[in-house]
Enzyme design. Structure first.
Site, PDB file in Angstrom:
ATOM      1  N   TYR A 122      12.989  -3.530  -4.988  1.00 55.39           N
ATOM      2  CA  TYR A 122      11.907  -3.571  -5.964  1.00 55.39           C
ATOM      3  C   TYR A 122      10.805  -2.543  -5.740  1.00 55.39           C
ATOM      4  O   TYR A 122      10.334  -1.909  -6.679  1.00 55.39           O
ATOM      5  CB  TYR A 122      11.273  -4.969  -5.960  1.00 55.39           C
ATOM      6  CG  TYR A 122       9.998  -5.062  -6.760  1.00 55.39           C
ATOM      7  CD1 TYR A 122      10.039  -5.157  -8.150  1.00 55.39           C
ATOM      8  CD2 TYR A 122       8.756  -5.025  -6.133  1.00 55.39           C
ATOM      9  CE1 TYR A 122       8.872  -5.222  -8.899  1.00 55.39           C
ATOM     10  CE2 TYR A 122       7.581  -5.091  -6.869  1.00 55.39           C
ATOM     11  CZ  TYR A 122       7.639  -5.186  -8.252  1.00 55.39           C
ATOM     12  OH  TYR A 122       6.494  -5.243  -8.967  1.00 55.39           O
ATOM     13  N   CYS A 164      12.566  -2.452   5.707  1.00 53.94           N
ATOM     14  CA  CYS A 164      12.437  -3.480   4.663  1.00 53.94           C
ATOM     15  C   CYS A 164      13.450  -3.262   3.540  1.00 53.94           C
ATOM     16  O   CYS A 164      13.364  -2.286   2.794  1.00 53.94           O
ATOM     17  CB  CYS A 164      11.025  -3.430   4.095  1.00 53.94           C
ATOM     18  SG  CYS A 164      10.831  -4.423   2.612  1.00 53.94           S
ATOM     19  N   GLY A 174       0.170   0.325  -5.048  1.00 57.35           N
ATOM     20  CA  GLY A 174      -1.097  -0.387  -4.938  1.00 57.35           C
ATOM     21  C   GLY A 174      -2.050   0.085  -6.009  1.00 57.35           C
ATOM     22  O   GLY A 174      -2.216   1.286  -6.195  1.00 57.35           O
ATOM     23  N   CYS A 196      13.195 -12.076   3.760  1.00 59.09           N
ATOM     24  CA  CYS A 196      12.909 -12.712   2.461  1.00 59.09           C
ATOM     25  C   CYS A 196      14.126 -13.452   1.913  1.00 59.09           C
ATOM     26  O   CYS A 196      13.980 -14.369   1.112  1.00 59.09           O
ATOM     27  CB  CYS A 196      12.370 -11.682   1.460  1.00 59.09           C
ATOM     28  SG  CYS A 196      13.311 -10.163   1.351  1.00 59.09           S
ATOM     29  N   CYS A 244       0.826  -1.210   0.000  1.00 59.11           N
ATOM     30  CA  CYS A 244       0.000   0.000   0.000  1.00 59.11           C
ATOM     31  C   CYS A 244       0.856   1.254   0.000  1.00 59.11           C
ATOM     32  O   CYS A 244       2.043   1.212   0.291  1.00 59.11           O
ATOM     33  CB  CYS A 244      -0.875   0.055   1.262  1.00 59.11           C
ATOM     34  SG  CYS A 244      -1.969  -1.336   1.444  1.00 59.11           S
ATOM     35  N   CYS A 298      15.387  -5.395   7.693  1.00 61.06           N
ATOM     36  CA  CYS A 298      14.765  -6.719   7.704  1.00 61.06           C
ATOM     37  C   CYS A 298      15.125  -7.373   6.374  1.00 61.06           C
ATOM     38  O   CYS A 298      14.844  -6.826   5.316  1.00 61.06           O
ATOM     39  CB  CYS A 298      13.250  -6.609   7.826  1.00 61.06           C
ATOM     40  SG  CYS A 298      12.423  -8.212   7.592  1.00 61.06           S
ATOM     41  N   CYS A 340       7.255 -12.750   2.744  1.00 56.59           N
ATOM     42  CA  CYS A 340       7.197 -11.578   3.619  1.00 56.59           C
ATOM     43  C   CYS A 340       5.860 -11.579   4.340  1.00 56.59           C
ATOM     44  O   CYS A 340       4.822 -11.782   3.706  1.00 56.59           O
ATOM     45  CB  CYS A 340       7.321 -10.302   2.787  1.00 56.59           C
ATOM     46  SG  CYS A 340       7.165  -8.806   3.787  1.00 56.59           S
ATOM     47  N   ASN A 343      -0.208   1.247   5.760  1.00 60.82           N
ATOM     48  CA  ASN A 343       0.681   0.440   4.918  1.00 60.82           C
ATOM     49  C   ASN A 343       1.451  -0.481   5.844  1.00 60.82           C
ATOM     50  O   ASN A 343       2.111  -0.027   6.776  1.00 60.82           O
ATOM     51  CB  ASN A 343       1.647   1.356   4.150  1.00 60.82           C
ATOM     52  CG  ASN A 343       2.735   0.589   3.397  1.00 60.82           C
ATOM     53  OD1 ASN A 343       3.828   1.102   3.187  1.00 60.82           O
ATOM     54  ND2 ASN A 343       2.446  -0.617   2.974  1.00 60.82           N
ATOM     55  N   GLY A 344       1.374  -1.782   5.575  1.00 62.64           N
ATOM     56  CA  GLY A 344       2.077  -2.751   6.414  1.00 62.64           C
ATOM     57  C   GLY A 344       1.204  -3.945   6.670  1.00 62.64           C
ATOM     58  O   GLY A 344       0.225  -4.179   5.949  1.00 62.64           O
TER      59      GLY A 344
HETATM   60  P1  AMP Z   1       9.342 -14.278 -11.814  1.00 62.94           P
HETATM   61  O1  AMP Z   1      10.380 -14.388 -12.876  1.00 62.94           O
HETATM   62  O2  AMP Z   1       8.038 -14.822 -12.266  1.00 62.94           O
HETATM   63  O3  AMP Z   1       9.826 -14.906 -10.581  1.00 62.94           O
HETATM   64  O4  AMP Z   1       9.044 -12.754 -11.497  1.00 62.94           O
HETATM   65  C1  AMP Z   1      10.095 -11.899 -11.210  1.00 62.94           C
HETATM   66  C2  AMP Z   1       9.631 -10.488 -11.436  1.00 62.94           C
HETATM   67  O5  AMP Z   1       8.662 -10.114 -10.448  1.00 62.94           O
HETATM   68  C3  AMP Z   1      10.782  -9.512 -11.331  1.00 62.94           C
HETATM   69  O6  AMP Z   1      10.831  -8.782 -12.522  1.00 62.94           O
HETATM   70  C4  AMP Z   1      10.438  -8.598 -10.178  1.00 62.94           C
HETATM   71  O7  AMP Z   1      10.655  -7.260 -10.524  1.00 62.94           O
HETATM   72  C5  AMP Z   1       8.962  -8.833  -9.917  1.00 62.94           C
HETATM   73  N1  AMP Z   1       8.643  -8.848  -8.477  1.00 62.94           N
HETATM   74  C6  AMP Z   1       9.401  -9.213  -7.450  1.00 62.94           C
HETATM   75  N2  AMP Z   1       8.731  -9.117  -6.272  1.00 62.94           N
HETATM   76  C7  AMP Z   1       7.498  -8.672  -6.562  1.00 62.94           C
HETATM   77  C8  AMP Z   1       6.343  -8.340  -5.784  1.00 62.94           C
HETATM   78  N3  AMP Z   1       6.311  -8.489  -4.459  1.00 62.94           N
HETATM   79  N4  AMP Z   1       5.251  -7.875  -6.422  1.00 62.94           N
HETATM   80  C9  AMP Z   1       5.271  -7.745  -7.754  1.00 62.94           C
HETATM   81  N5  AMP Z   1       6.324  -8.033  -8.546  1.00 62.94           N
HETATM   82  C10 AMP Z   1       7.444  -8.495  -7.979  1.00 62.94           C
END
Ligand code: AMP
Length: 470
Positions: free
Chosen positions: A255, A249, A40, A448, A14, A445, A395, A114-115
């Protein structure tokens, strides 16, 4: 306990925003939410106050879909808070959109969160055992029940009481019907929250990119464990909890946050570029070009290219008319989404030994499709480089991740993942490299990547997992 509540607690990616003391409060909140849209995309909402009551408008969809001129106009008053939320397939529902607005004995209050509060189900069960009725499936609702059960006279005491009962991650913004705004961050400071100023008004936001958008000046981060009250008498900071070592985090840097934001006192862009530089030092390879997986891999790919001396190219183009791959409510759309979103630039890739940089591998499905796409564009070699360590544990503090079983790195060696995604070589940034890039190795943290959870996670929280990732 109802299943909506259980499963919904895991989908708390969020963004929150708030502004105190501005004639255009709702309008600016609307703009601020635009700046936080990446945090979000399933629902958005604003609550405002004119000092007598709370007005609110929220809906499912993007900020642009939820608000129009009339709805913004209906949000009267000089203080407002807003929220964008990512929720998931089965349980996505307007009743879980925020800000969450209630009336209790002390008047009206709105809250945006958010959290993820990991003991919310225990608190809720206790309230329900005593006859309380909950309106939503959100962990956030427990906060207002706690406040309403507290007999203290002052708002700060009721909020302190409520927060003292919570375990887990919360960056919160409250608004009362009197127009008082409150911002708070949990003692471990999992999620970011910053404070800014726009002439005479105070602004709070999950990320500084939202301040930039409304031309507010960044003052400072709200500190872990800090509660700030903004009212007619000014801004008041409270630190009612015993200080502990923060656990911010690390994945926000990797990301989640926008690269043009500063969070936890650092530039997200610079940190990401450092990830790429150190990734290149740790995992060099002979190649002709470095290309990012857009957009998440861009700064790290630039860092990798600079450090290795291999030219950077935009070998994959992203269509910006779709949401993030993962933030789509149905599996079928998510898989199809890769093709809709990304396309290889064949003229750049043909005949080249290509280094592809992405921020993380979750289940491997996207990476596998990307490698295929690059091979189909006639690359000679494809070397995958990931600017974070293998993601091995879910997470529970507010980033949406699949179950341990579904995280490819939790049950496969790097070589096996390399075979699965069909790259020539695959390597990840080390944990040491990650901290070298961030510039310190405490205060974060990294559950993950390590499975070391700084706040105990009850089995009830672990059990129900995302429908989305099945
Ligand atoms: P995959 O290859 O299917 O494992 O997806 C990896 C992709 O998902 C990478 O390009 C990341 O940027 C993206 N990604 C990583 N964590 C998340 C997340 N929590 N929510 C959405 N996308 C994510």
């Amino acid at each position: 306990m109802d299943s909506t509540f259980k499963s919904d607690r895991f989908h708390d990616e969020c963004g929150v925003f708030g502004i105190y003391g501005h004639t255009e409060a709702a309008n600016l909140t609307y703009l601020g939410l635009y700046g936080l849209q990446h945090r979000g995309q399933e629902s958005a909402g604003i609550a405002s106050s004119d000092g007598t009551r709370i007005y609110s408008h929220k809906g499912m969809g993007l900020v642009a879909d939820v608000f129009d001129n009339d709805s913004i106009k209906s949000l009267a008053g000089s203080s407002a808070i807003g929220h964008v939320r990512y929720s998931t397939a089965g349980e996505s529902h307007i009743k879980n959109a925020q800000p969450f607005v209630v009336e209790y004995a002390r008047g009206g209050i709105a809250v945006a969160h958010n959290g993820n509060i990991v003991n919310a189900f225990v608190i809720r069960a206790e309230f329900e055992a005593h006859g309380s009725i909950f309106q939503s499936g959100m962990d956030t609702e427990t906060i207002v029940h706690l406040m309403s059960s507290c007999k203290e006279r002052y708002l700060i005491d009721r909020i302190t009481f409520a927060l003292s009962k919570l375990k887990g991650a919360y960056s919160l913004v409250f608004l009362t019907d009197k127009g008082t705004m409150v911002a708070a961050r949990d003692p471990l400071g999992f999620r970011p929250l910053c404070l800014g100023r726009l002439r005479d008004s105070f602004v709070v936001a999950s990320e500084t990119c939202a301040l930039d958008l409304i031309e507010a000046t960044y003052i400072r981060d709200i500190e872990p464990g800090e509660i700030i009250i903004m009212d007619k008498t000014g801004l008041h900071s409270y630190k009612p909890f015993a200080p502990v070592e923060p656990k911010q985090c690390i994945f926000e840097f990797i990301y989640f946050a926008r690269p043009d934001s500063h969070i936890f006192g650092k530039s997200v862009y610079e940190v990401r570029k450092n990830f790429g530089r150190i990734l290149a030092q740790e995992n060099p390879v002979d190649a002709d070009i470095v290309i990012p997986v857009p957009d998440s891999g861009v700064p790290a790919a630039i860092g990798y290219a600079e450090e290795s001396g291999i030219p950077f190219e935009k070998g994959i183009v992203r269509s910006h008319y779709m949401g993030r791959t993962f933030i789509e409510p149905q599996d079928a759309i998510r898989h199809f989404g890769v093709k809709l979103k990304l396309n290889a630039v064949k003229d750049v890739i043909k005949g080249k030994r290509v280094v592809v940089v992405d921020d993380s591998i979750v289940r491997g499905t996207t990476s596998r499709k990307i490698v295929k796409m690059i091979r189909d564009a006639r690359a000679k070699e494809v070397h995958m480089r990931i600017s974070s360590p293998p993601s091995i544990s879910p997470c529970y503090y507010g980033i949406d991740t699949p179950t341990t079983e579904e995280l490819i790195a939790s049950n496969h060696k790097v070589e096996e993942i390399n075979n699965y995604i069909t790259s020539d070589t695959l390597s990840y940034l080390s944990l040491e490299g990650l901290y070298k890039a961030v510039g310190q190795d405490t205060n974060f943290c990294d559950a993950c990547f390590t499975g070391k959870y700084p706040v105990k996670v009850e089995d009830e929280v672990k059990a129900p997992q995302l429908v989305l990732f099945k």
